[in-house]
Design a protein around this motif. Structure first.
Motif, PDB file in Angstrom:
ATOM      1  N   UNK A  63       9.663   9.771 -58.945  1.00  0.00           N
ATOM      2  CA  UNK A  63      10.661  10.506 -58.161  1.00  0.00           C
ATOM      3  C   UNK A  63      11.588   9.573 -57.412  1.00  0.00           C
ATOM      4  N   UNK A  64      11.037   8.519 -56.842  1.00  0.00           N
ATOM      5  CA  UNK A  64      11.861   7.663 -55.993  1.00  0.00           C
ATOM      6  C   UNK A  64      12.610   6.614 -56.799  1.00  0.00           C
ATOM      7  N   UNK A  72      22.516  13.975 -65.700  1.00  0.00           N
ATOM      8  CA  UNK A  72      22.775  15.195 -66.473  1.00  0.00           C
ATOM      9  C   UNK A  72      21.735  16.273 -66.257  1.00  0.00           C
ATOM     10  N   UNK A  75      18.156  15.303 -65.500  1.00  0.00           N
ATOM     11  CA  UNK A  75      17.949  14.954 -64.104  1.00  0.00           C
ATOM     12  C   UNK A  75      17.699  16.208 -63.266  1.00  0.00           C
ATOM     13  N   UNK A  76      18.544  17.215 -63.464  1.00  0.00           N
ATOM     14  CA  UNK A  76      18.427  18.440 -62.674  1.00  0.00           C
ATOM     15  C   UNK A  76      17.073  19.108 -62.875  1.00  0.00           C
ATOM     16  N   UNK A  77      16.675  19.272 -64.145  1.00  0.00           N
ATOM     17  CA  UNK A  77      15.420  19.992 -64.364  1.00  0.00           C
ATOM     18  C   UNK A  77      14.220  19.199 -63.865  1.00  0.00           C
ATOM     19  N   UNK A  79      14.305  17.140 -61.423  1.00  0.00           N
ATOM     20  CA  UNK A  79      14.419  17.232 -59.974  1.00  0.00           C
ATOM     21  C   UNK A  79      13.712  18.494 -59.452  1.00  0.00           C
ATOM     22  N   UNK A  80      14.049  19.620 -60.073  1.00  0.00           N
ATOM     23  CA  UNK A  80      13.457  20.902 -59.664  1.00  0.00           C
ATOM     24  C   UNK A  80      11.946  20.892 -59.867  1.00  0.00           C
ATOM     25  N   UNK A  81      11.557  20.436 -61.049  1.00  0.00           N
ATOM     26  CA  UNK A  81      10.139  20.459 -61.396  1.00  0.00           C
ATOM     27  C   UNK A  81       9.326  19.607 -60.425  1.00  0.00           C
ATOM     28  N   UNK A  82       9.849  18.392 -60.144  1.00  0.00           N
ATOM     29  CA  UNK A  82       9.135  17.525 -59.212  1.00  0.00           C
ATOM     30  C   UNK A  82       9.113  18.146 -57.816  1.00  0.00           C
ATOM     31  N   UNK A  83      10.224  18.799 -57.450  1.00  0.00           N
ATOM     32  CA  UNK A  83      10.269  19.451 -56.149  1.00  0.00           C
ATOM     33  C   UNK A  83       9.138  20.465 -56.004  1.00  0.00           C
ATOM     34  N   UNK A  84       8.941  21.265 -57.066  1.00  0.00           N
ATOM     35  CA  UNK A  84       7.866  22.258 -57.049  1.00  0.00           C
ATOM     36  C   UNK A  84       6.499  21.588 -56.993  1.00  0.00           C
ATOM     37  N   UNK A  86       5.623  18.637 -55.865  1.00  0.00           N
ATOM     38  CA  UNK A  86       5.279  18.012 -54.591  1.00  0.00           C
ATOM     39  C   UNK A  86       4.996  19.036 -53.511  1.00  0.00           C
ATOM     40  N   UNK A  87       5.669  20.206 -53.597  1.00  0.00           N
ATOM     41  CA  UNK A  87       5.426  21.249 -52.606  1.00  0.00           C
ATOM     42  C   UNK A  87       3.996  21.762 -52.726  1.00  0.00           C
TER      43      UNK A  87
ATOM     44  N   UNK B 140      12.844  20.808 -50.108  1.00  0.00           N
ATOM     45  CA  UNK B 140      11.993  20.487 -51.248  1.00  0.00           C
ATOM     46  C   UNK B 140      12.432  19.224 -51.963  1.00  0.00           C
ATOM     47  N   UNK B 141      13.756  18.998 -52.069  1.00  0.00           N
ATOM     48  CA  UNK B 141      14.185  17.913 -52.953  1.00  0.00           C
ATOM     49  C   UNK B 141      15.085  16.852 -52.316  1.00  0.00           C
TER      50      UNK B 141
END
Lengths: 233, 199, 464
Positions: A63-64, A72, A75-77, A79-84, A86-87, B140-141
Motif C-alpha cells: 500500500x505504501x 489507472x 490503481x483505483x480498484x 486502492x479501494x480493495x486495500x482500503x476495505x 485494512x478497515x 479509509x484510503x
C-alpha cells in the motif's frame, strides 16, 4: 501461556470495532495490529498469529511503496480493495484469535452469565453444531451427483440448468429440514425449553489477567483517540 | 404444550440456526469470488444475492413468524462482528432483516409478492459497508495517497466512489435478488411444498 | 413409573401411517416392554405420546387419556416431562446438540439449571457407571455410530429419569454398537427403571424383555409375556412380520462351485491398496465379484468398508494395485460411469419433483416408456406422480434402484440397505436384489444384517 474469560475476549472485540469505526486508517492501525499480535502469542496461538501479522506487513508495504507506482483503473480498484481490507483487518485478526482459543461450550456458558436471551444463544450454538454435518451432507450429495452424471461445469449447466439447480437445492434442504427436526426433538426431550437460567459444568470467572489485558487495550485506545483528537495524526 | 402462535419455541430456534448457516454459506459461496478480486469487490452484494432466494422462501414458510427473520439478522450481525466483518454490513444486515420481516409479515408470509419484496430488502443489507465507504472514504484510503498532489487526491477520491459503480451495485443486486427470489417461489411450488418440507 | 393408556386414539395431521386406534395399555414400574410390529403400525407413535412430542411437536389430535403415575400427561410441559422421561432416538448423527462429548453428557443438567458443582459430580458418576472413560473430552464428530449412541444414552442417563423411551436405537448401528447398547439397557434394567422400546431388531433384546406388545394398524393385536416370546420359533415370528428373536450368523456360501466363471464376467480387485503409510485404509485386497451374484461385504466398524465402496464407485484413486472389469483395467472416471451406489440415506440422491421425473432425469431422448417398465417391476408405478420425499424408506430405496437400471449401470453397490427396515421390507429388499442379480449386474452389499445375508447373499467377503 495465559487464559482469559470469553467475555473479556468479547469486550476486546467490541473495543476493536469502536477503534475501526472512529479512527482513520493509518499508523494507529499498525499499533493495533501490534497489541493484537501480543495477545495472540500470550494466548498460545503463536504460529497463526505471526502469519497474520506477516500478511498485514506485506499488504502495508504494498500500500505504501508499491501502490503509488501503479496507475489507472488498476490503481483505483487496488486502492479501494486495500482500503476495505485494512478497515477490517484488526477485527478479523482478533476474531481469528478468539475463535481459535475458545470452546463453544465455554462461549455459550459465558453468554448465559450475561443473560443473553436464548433466542440468540440457541441459533448461534446450532450454527456451529450444524457446520460439520453440513459439510458431510454436502460431500454425500456431490458424490450422488457425480454418479448421476450431473456436473457443476458451466457447459453442463447451460445444457441442463434446471437439473443442476434442483440438484443443488433439493437434497441439501431436505436433509437440513430433517436434521433440524431431529435435533429439535432430541433437545426438547432433554428440557431445552426450560425457562430457568441455564448453568454450566465449567467454572467461568474474571481473573487478574483479564483486567491487565483489558487495561492494555483500553489504554491504547484512549491514547490513540487523544493523539487523533489533538491533531497529531 | 407451547401453542403460542407468535413466540418462537425451541423447534423454531433450531430451524433458525440451521437456516442461518445455510444463508451464510449461500452468501459466502455466491459473493466470495467477488469480494476477493479487487476490481469486483464492490459487487459482493450481487454475488451474495444469487443463491439465497430459495433458502429464504423455504425458511419463511417453515417459520412464518416475524421474530425468526429478525433473529437471522441478529445472529448474522453478531457472527459478522465476531469474525471482523465491517459494521456497515453487520448492522445493515440486521436492519434489513427486521424490515424484511415486517414487510413479509404484513400478509402473514403468505403473499408471494410481499415475500419477494422482503427478499429484495434482505439483499440490501450487505451493501452497508459500501455505503459507509462511499460517504467516508477519506478515513479509509487517505493514508495511501499521501505521496500524490492535491489534484490527484481529489480525482482519486471521486474515481473510487464513482456513482456508476454504486448504481451498478444497487441495480445489479436488486435484479439478481429478484431473479433468485422468483426461482425460490418457483421451487417452493414445484418441489418444496410437494416434498412436504415446507410445513 | 406407572403408565396407563385409556382408549387412546391419534392420527398425524398429514398422513395415515402411524395412527393409533383405541389403545388400552398398562405398564408398571420396572417393566421392560418391547413394542413390535411392521412399519407404520404405531409403535413410534406410542413413544412420542409418552415423551410429549405428540401433540406438541408433531401436531395432530389425541383422544383418550394417558396417565404417568396417575397424572395426565397433557398437564406437563416439555421440560417438566424431561425430568421423568428420557428419550433415545434412531439417528446417532442428529441427536447431539454440542460438539464435544462432555458438554453433551451434561446438556440435560445444564438445561435444568443444576449448580456447577453438582453437575460435575453427576458427570463423574455417569462416566464411571457407563464406562465412558475413553470417550471423555472427545470431538463427537470423530466417534463411531455406536459411540455416538452411547453418548446420547449417557446424556439421558445423567438426568436419571424413571422412564426410558427408546425408538429403534439399533437402526444405524453395527454389531459391536448393538452389543454396547445392550449393556446400557442391562444397566438401567438392573436399576429397576421402566423401559419402553420400539424395535425391528429383536434378537439383542430377547433376554431383557418382560412383555412384548405386538401392534398392527394402530391396534394392540397381541400381548406376549417375556418367557413365551423367548420360546417362540423364528417361523412364528416371521409370520407376524417380525424378525428373529435369536442370535444368528449367516453361513458362508461358496460361489465358486456354482457355475463356470470366465474373466469377462467379473470385477476384480488385485493387490488393491488405498492410502499411504500410516493412513493406509485398505491393504492388498484381492477379490473377485461376479456378475449375477450378490456379494456381502462384512467387517467391524472402521475396517474400510465405506472406503471400498467409494473406491469401486470411482471416488477414490488407488495407491497400489488394480481394479479390473471384464478383463480390462478400469480407471476411476470410467468406474463413475459404470457403478452406482444406493446410499444408507437415500435422501442424498433424490433430485426430482416426481418419481417419474427422477427416473428420466439426465437421460436422453424419450425414456418415459422405459421408465414406466422399470417402475412397474419395482412396484412403484402407482406412485409415479408422487414427490420422492413422500415415499417410505423402502420405496425410496427402490427408486434409487430404478435410477440405476435407467442408467444401465453394471455395478450396483448398497450401503446398509436394511437399516430401519421391518421384516417384510427386508425380504422385499432381498427379492429385488436377486432380481437385479438375475439381470446380470454385479451386486456388492455392505451389511451386518445376518438375516438379510442369509436371505439373499451368494457370497460373504469379510474385510478383517
Amino acid at each position: 501461556m495465559i487464559t482469559i474469560d470469553p467475555r473479556t475476549k468479547l469486550i476486546l472485540i467490541i473495543i476493536t470495532v469502536a477503534f475501526s469505526m472512529l479512527i482513520p486508517t493509518g499508523i494507529s492501525t499498525c499499533i493495533w495490529i501490534l497489541i493484537t499480535t501480543f495477545l495472540g502469542i500470550l494466548l498460545g496461538r503463536v504460529g497463526k498469529t505471526l502469519k497474520a501479522t506477516l500478511l498485514f506487513g506485506i499488504l502495508w508495504f504494498v500500500a505504501i511503496y508499491i501502490l503509488p507506482e501503479i496507475s489507472g483503473t488498476a490503481h483505483t480498484s487496488l486502492l479501494v480493495w486495500l482500503g476495505l481490507v485494512f478497515k477490517c483487518y484488526p477485527c478479523c485478526m482478533l476474531a481469528g484469535i478468539v475463535i481459535g482459543t475458545t470452546k463453544i461450550s465455554e462461549f455459550m456458558a459465558a453468554m448465559a452469565k450475561w443473560n443473553v436471551p436464548r433466542s440468540i444463544v440457541i441459533p448461534l450454538a446450532i450454527m456451529f453444531r450444524y457446520f460439520p454435518t453440513l459439510k458431510e451432507d454436502w460431500g454425500h450429495i456431490s458424490d450422488a451427483m457425480a454418479l448421476r452424471g450431473i456436473s457443476l461445469s458451466p457447459v453442463y449447466f447451460l445444457k441442463n440448468p434446471l437439473v443442476v439447480i434442483e440438484a443443488l437445492y433439493l437434497p441439501i434442504l431436505v436433509t437440513a429440514s430433517k436434521t433440524a427436526d431431529e435435533l429439535s426433538a432430541s433437545a426438547i426431550t432433554r428440557g431445552v425449553e426450560n425457562p430457568k437460567m441455564r448453568t454450566s459444568r465449567l467454572d467461568i470467572r474474571f481473573r487478574m489477567t483479564d483486567g491487565v489485558i483489558l487495561f492494555l487495550f483500553l489504554f491504547t485506545f484512549a491514547g490513540i483517540v487523544m493523539f487523533y483528537a489533538g491533531g497529531y495524526v | 404444550m407451547n401453542n403460542d402462535k407468535k413466540r418462537l419455541n425451541a423447534k423454531d430456534l433450531i430451524i433458525t440456526g440451521v437456516f442461518a448457516l445455510l444463508f451464510l454459506m449461500a452468501a459466502m459461496l455466491g459473493g466470495g469470488p467477488f469480494a476477493t478480486v479487487p476490481t469486483l469487490t464492490f459487487y459482493f452484494p450481487i454475488g451474495s444475492a444469487i443463491l439465497a432466494g430459495p433458502i429464504f422462501m423455504l425458511f419463511i414458510a417453515k417459520v412464518p413468524k416475524q421474530g425468526a427473520l429478525a433473529i437471522i439478522g441478529a445472529v448474522e450481525c453478531i457472527l459478522g462482528t465476531l469474525t471482523g466483518m465491517h459494521w456497515g454490513m453487520n448492522f445493515g444486515f440486521l436492519i434489513c432483516c427486521i424490515i424484511a420481516a415486517v414487510i413479509a409479515g404484513i400478509k402473514k408470509f403468505e403473499s408471494p409478492v410481499f415475500n419477494l419484496i422482503a427478499y429484495l430488502v434482505y439483499c440490501i443489507g450487505p451493501m452497508g459497508t459500501y455505503f459507509v465507504f462511499f460517504f467516508n472514504r477519506e478515513s479509509w484510503i487517505s493514508f495511501m495517497l499521501k505521496k500524490g498532489t492535491q489534484e490527484e487526491y481529489i480525482q482519486k477520491m471521486s474515481e473510487t466512489a464513482s456513482p456508476s459503480i454504486m448504481i451498478t451495485m444497487v441495480v445489479g443486486t436488486l435484479v439478481v435478488a429478484a431473479l433468485s427470489g422468483l426461482l425460490g417461489l418457483r421451487l417452493m411450488r414445484k418441489q418444496f411444498i410437494k416434498a412436504g418440507i415446507a410445513a | 413409573m406407572n403408565i396407563d393408556f385409556r382408549n387412546v386414539s391419534f392420527s398425524y395431521p398429514n398422513r395415515e401411517a402411524g395412527a393409533l386406534k383405541d389403545i388400552n395399555l398398562k405398564i408398571s414400574q420396572g417393566e421392560f416392554v418391547l413394542l413390535a410390529g411392521s412399519s407404520g403400525c404405531g409403535k413410534t407413535t406410542v413413544t412420542r405420546i409418552l415423551n410429549g412430542l405428540i401433540p406438541g411437536f408433531y401436531g395432530g389430535k389425541i383422544e383418550g387419556n394417558v396417565f404417568l403415575d396417575g397424572c395426565e400427561i397433557r398437564d406437563y410441559k416439555s421440560y417438566e416431562l424431561a425430568f421423568l422421561v428420557g428419550s433415545v432416538f434412531q439417528n446417532p448423527r442428529t441427536q447431539f446438540f454440542n460438539v464435544d462429548t462432555d458438554s453433551e453428557i451434561t446438556f440435560g443438567l445444564e438445561n435444568a439449571g443444576m449448580p456447577t458443582k453438582k453437575i460435575n459430580e453427576v458427570f463423574d458418576k455417569v462416566t464411571k457407571e457407563l464406562e465412558l472413560g475413553n470417550l471423555r473430552a472427545k470431538d463427537i464428530f470423530k466417534l463411531s455410530g455406536g459411540e455416538k449412541q452411547k453418548i446420547a444414552f449417557a446424556s439421558v442417563y445423567a438426568s436419571a429419569p424413571e422412564l426410558y423411551l427408546i425408538d429403534e436405537p439399533s437402526a444405524n448401528l453395527d454389531t459391536l454398537g448393538i452389543e454396547a447398547l445392550k449393556k446400557c439397557l442391562e444397566k438401567i434394567k438392573s436399576q429397576g427403571k421402566t423401559v419402553v422400546i420400539a424395535e425391528h431388531r429383536l434378537y439383542y433384546l430377547a433376554q431383557l424383555v418382560d412383555r412384548v406388545i405386538y401392534l398392527k394398524d394402530g391396534r394392540i393385536e397381541k400381548e406376549i409375556d417375556g418367557d413365551t416370546f423367548r420360546s417362540m420359533s423364528v417361523e412364528a415370528l416371521n409370520q407376524m412380520g417380525l424378525r428373529t428373536n435369536q442370535y444368528f450368523k449367516a453361513t458362508k456360501k461358496d460361489v465358486k462351485k456354482c457355475r463356470e466363471i470366465t474373466d469377462d464376467k467379473t470385477l476384480s480387485l488385485k493387490k488393491l491398496s488405498i492410502g499411504y503409510g500410516k493412513k493406509r485404509v485398505l491393504n492388498n485386497l484381492n477379490h473377485d465379484f461376479y456378475k449375477g451374484k450378490i456379494c456381502c461385504v462384512t467387517g467391524r466398524n472402521g475396517v474400510g468398508k465405506s472406503t471400498l465402496l467409494r473406491t469401486v464407485c470411482g471416488f477414490i484413486k488407488r495407491s497400489d494395485g488394480n481394479i479390473i472389469l471384464n478383463g480390462k483395467e478400469i480407471s476411476p472416471k470410467e468406474l463413475k460411469k459404470k457403478a452406482f451406489m444406493v446410499m444408507q440415506d437415500v435422501n442424498y440422491q433424490l433430485f426430482a419433483d416426481s418419481v417419474l421425473n427422477e427416473c428420466i432425469l439426465g437421460t436422453k431422448g424419450d425414456s418415459k416408456d422405459k421408465a414406466g417398465k422399470v417402475l412397474k417391476e419395482l412396484n412403484l408405478l402407482e406412485f409415479k406422480d408422487y414427490h420422492p420425499n413422500t415415499l417410505s424408506g423402502g420405496q425410496k430405496q427402490r427408486l434409487a434402484i430404478a435410477v440405476s437400471l435407467m442408467m444401465n449401470k453394471e455395478i450396483i453397490l448398497f450401503d446398509e440397505p436394511t437399516s430401519g427396515l421391518d421384516y417384510k421390507n427386508m425380504r422385499l429388499c432381498a427379492d429385488f436384489l436377486k432380481k437385479l442379480a438375475n439381470k446380470g449386474k454385479i451386486i456388492i452389499v455392505v451389511t451386518h444384517d445376518e438375516e438379510f445375508i442369509d436371505c439373499c447373499c451368494d457370497e460373504i467377503y469379510n474385510l478383517a
